[in-house]
Scaffold this motif. Structure first.
Motif, PDB file in Angstrom:
ATOM      1  N   THR A 157       0.855  -1.191   0.000  1.00 50.54           N
ATOM      2  CA  THR A 157       0.000   0.000   0.000  1.00 50.54           C
ATOM      3  C   THR A 157       0.892   1.243   0.000  1.00 50.54           C
ATOM      4  O   THR A 157       1.878   1.266   0.723  1.00 50.54           O
ATOM      5  CB  THR A 157      -0.874   0.026   1.273  1.00 50.54           C
ATOM      6  OG1 THR A 157      -1.546  -1.221   1.397  1.00 50.54           O
ATOM      7  CG2 THR A 157      -1.900   1.139   1.243  1.00 50.54           C
TER       8      THR A 157
ATOM      9  N   PRO B 250     -10.254   5.742  11.019  1.00 52.32           N
ATOM     10  CA  PRO B 250      -9.356   4.605  10.820  1.00 52.32           C
ATOM     11  C   PRO B 250      -9.801   3.415  11.663  1.00 52.32           C
ATOM     12  O   PRO B 250     -10.346   3.599  12.752  1.00 52.32           O
ATOM     13  CB  PRO B 250      -8.012   5.125  11.327  1.00 52.32           C
ATOM     14  CG  PRO B 250      -8.369   6.130  12.364  1.00 52.32           C
ATOM     15  CD  PRO B 250      -9.650   6.778  11.875  1.00 52.32           C
TER      16      PRO B 250
ATOM     17  N   GLU C 145      -1.391   6.472   1.885  1.00 51.77           N
ATOM     18  CA  GLU C 145      -2.680   5.796   2.015  1.00 51.77           C
ATOM     19  C   GLU C 145      -2.724   4.974   3.308  1.00 51.77           C
ATOM     20  O   GLU C 145      -3.703   5.006   4.045  1.00 51.77           O
ATOM     21  CB  GLU C 145      -2.862   4.882   0.814  1.00 51.77           C
ATOM     22  CG  GLU C 145      -4.297   4.604   0.439  1.00 51.77           C
ATOM     23  CD  GLU C 145      -4.344   3.794  -0.859  1.00 51.77           C
ATOM     24  OE1 GLU C 145      -4.709   2.620  -0.773  1.00 51.77           O
ATOM     25  OE2 GLU C 145      -3.961   4.339  -1.921  1.00 51.77           O
TER      26      GLU C 145
ATOM     27  N   GLN D 106      -3.147   7.191   6.313  1.00 51.43           N
ATOM     28  CA  GLN D 106      -4.492   7.740   6.449  1.00 51.43           C
ATOM     29  C   GLN D 106      -5.447   6.722   7.048  1.00 51.43           C
ATOM     30  O   GLN D 106      -6.455   7.078   7.645  1.00 51.43           O
ATOM     31  CB  GLN D 106      -5.011   8.184   5.080  1.00 51.43           C
ATOM     32  CG  GLN D 106      -4.488   9.559   4.668  1.00 51.43           C
ATOM     33  CD  GLN D 106      -4.598   9.786   3.169  1.00 51.43           C
ATOM     34  OE1 GLN D 106      -5.427   9.158   2.505  1.00 51.43           O
ATOM     35  NE2 GLN D 106      -3.770  10.661   2.642  1.00 51.43           N
ATOM     36  N   SER D 107      -5.100   5.455   6.890  1.00 53.02           N
ATOM     37  CA  SER D 107      -6.011   4.423   7.397  1.00 53.02           C
ATOM     38  C   SER D 107      -5.645   3.972   8.805  1.00 53.02           C
ATOM     39  O   SER D 107      -6.298   3.117   9.383  1.00 53.02           O
ATOM     40  CB  SER D 107      -6.006   3.215   6.448  1.00 53.02           C
ATOM     41  OG  SER D 107      -4.750   2.570   6.516  1.00 53.02           O
TER      42      SER D 107
END
Ligand SMILES: Nc1ncnc2c1ncn2[C@@H]1O[C@H](COP(=O)(O)OP(=O)(O)OP(=O)(O)O)[C@@H](O)[C@H]1O
Ligand SMILES: [Mg+2]
Length: 319
Positions: free
Chosen positions: A74, A159, A78, A81-82
């Motif tokens: 990933t 998240p 990204e 952000q999760s």
């Protein structure tokens, strides 16, 4: 079967020029929805372990996956952000207001104003911050309030996972207890997966459904706090847990039940006075702070009723 939120497979990290690994061949699974605390002394590798999950630190070897997916597959932005991330120094942007701070991730994600505003309101309510704080700046808030903003900001993008590195470490005991209670409730309600670093045994036991005890880069034990208490896997864990056990017991004991006779003569003014209901943990702290050999116990209007000595509190402690 619950899903695996985070999985480490034989993960090691050796920093350049370091003599030995900071994290050594570590394997572990953090189930989805669980609250896992990581406990260990300073320098044992807790922060290193945590920072490898969102790739602030890259492992030297081994594999980490999040919800079954190798984190290297990933893009880093990204991934981050999760995964919410909260640290002790909070790290709020000083020149941005509280609402702007919380909106960091929504802005990156390009949410429209309406959606972002709703999210801010929701989160401020969730972490119990009054609405009028929105337009304020971080420096206008207390440490505990700033930490609430830090939690809100970390949760803004919703998240599934939160990484927390001694988030309540610098906060006074009373505020800290409240933050712990509030956050635990939020975690339960929202079903977040939390990996939480602390070097406070009580905090690790109170918050964690499961608890990792680390020493020198290796996991010593990974189990429920109760299982670790009742069956420590080795001497290291046993020592770490017992010291806390003593404190817990002291906390529940009252001066009235343990005081002994007063010495002959006057009790000097330098000796601290406590009520009969005071607990022995508080008394121990008082003794260590004041350097006095004992505290005098006052029984309401009856006057001095007895004393509790440092020697008594050391007994049964084995140290
Ligand atoms: N960027 C780095 N470069 C070199 N060595 C590092 C780096 N970060 C950490 N270390 C070393 O790795 C070991 C573990 O550090 P880490 O920060 O993970 O410990 P910790 O358990 O979080 O400690 P604390 O409770 O003090 O925060 C230490 O010996 C530390 O000096
Ligand atoms: Mg650390």
């Amino acid at each position: 079967m619950s899903k695996e939120a985070i999985k480490f497979e034989r993960v090691s990290k050796t920093f350049p020029k370091a003599a030995k690994p900071s994290v050594n061949e570590t394997s572990l699974v953090v189930p989805q929805g669980s609250f896992v605390t990581i406990l260990g002394a300073s320098g044992c590798g807790k922060t290193t372990l945590l920072k490898m999950v969102n790739r602030i630190i890259e492992p030297s070897s081994g594999t980490i996956s999040v919800f079954g997916k190798d984190i290297r597959s990933t893009p880093v932005t990204e991934l981050r952000q999760s995964i919410g991330y909260v640290i002790q120094q909070v790290g709020l942007f000083p020149h941005l207001t509280i609402e702007q701070n919380i909106a960091t991730v929504p802005n990156i994600l390009g949410w429209d104003r309406q959606k972002t505003a709703e999210r801010i309101d929701y989160l401020m309510d969730l972490v119990h911050l009054p609405e009028n704080y929105k337009k304020m700046y971080p420096r206008q808030l207390s440490g505990g309030q700033q930490q609430r903003v830090g939690i809100a900001r970390a949760m803004a993008g919703d998240p599934a996972i939160l990484l927390m590195d001694e988030p309540f470490g610098a906060i006074d005991a009373i505020t800290r207890t409240k933050l712990q209670d509030d956050f635990k409730q939020i975690q339960r309600e929202l079903g977040k997966t939390v990996l939480f670093v602390t070097h406070d045994v009580e905090e690790a036991m109170k918050l964690g459904d499961r608890m990792i005890v680390m020493n020198e880069g290796s996991i010593q034990q990974y189990d429920t706090p109760l299982a670790i208490m009742s069956g420590p896997s080795n001497d290291f864990v046993s020592r770490l847990i017992q010291s806390d056990d003593l404190f817990q017991r002291l906390h529940l004991m009252k001066a009235a039940d343990h005081m002994i006779e007063l010495p002959d003569g006057l009790v000097p003014d330098s000796v601290p006075r406590v009520g009969v209901d005071e607990n022995l943990k508080a008394i121990l702290q008082l003794l260590l702070q004041s350097n006095a050999p004992y505290v005098a116990v006052l029984d309401g209007d009856q006057g001095l009723a007895g004393r509790v000595t440092l020697e008594q509190l050391k007994l049964g402690n084995g140290r």
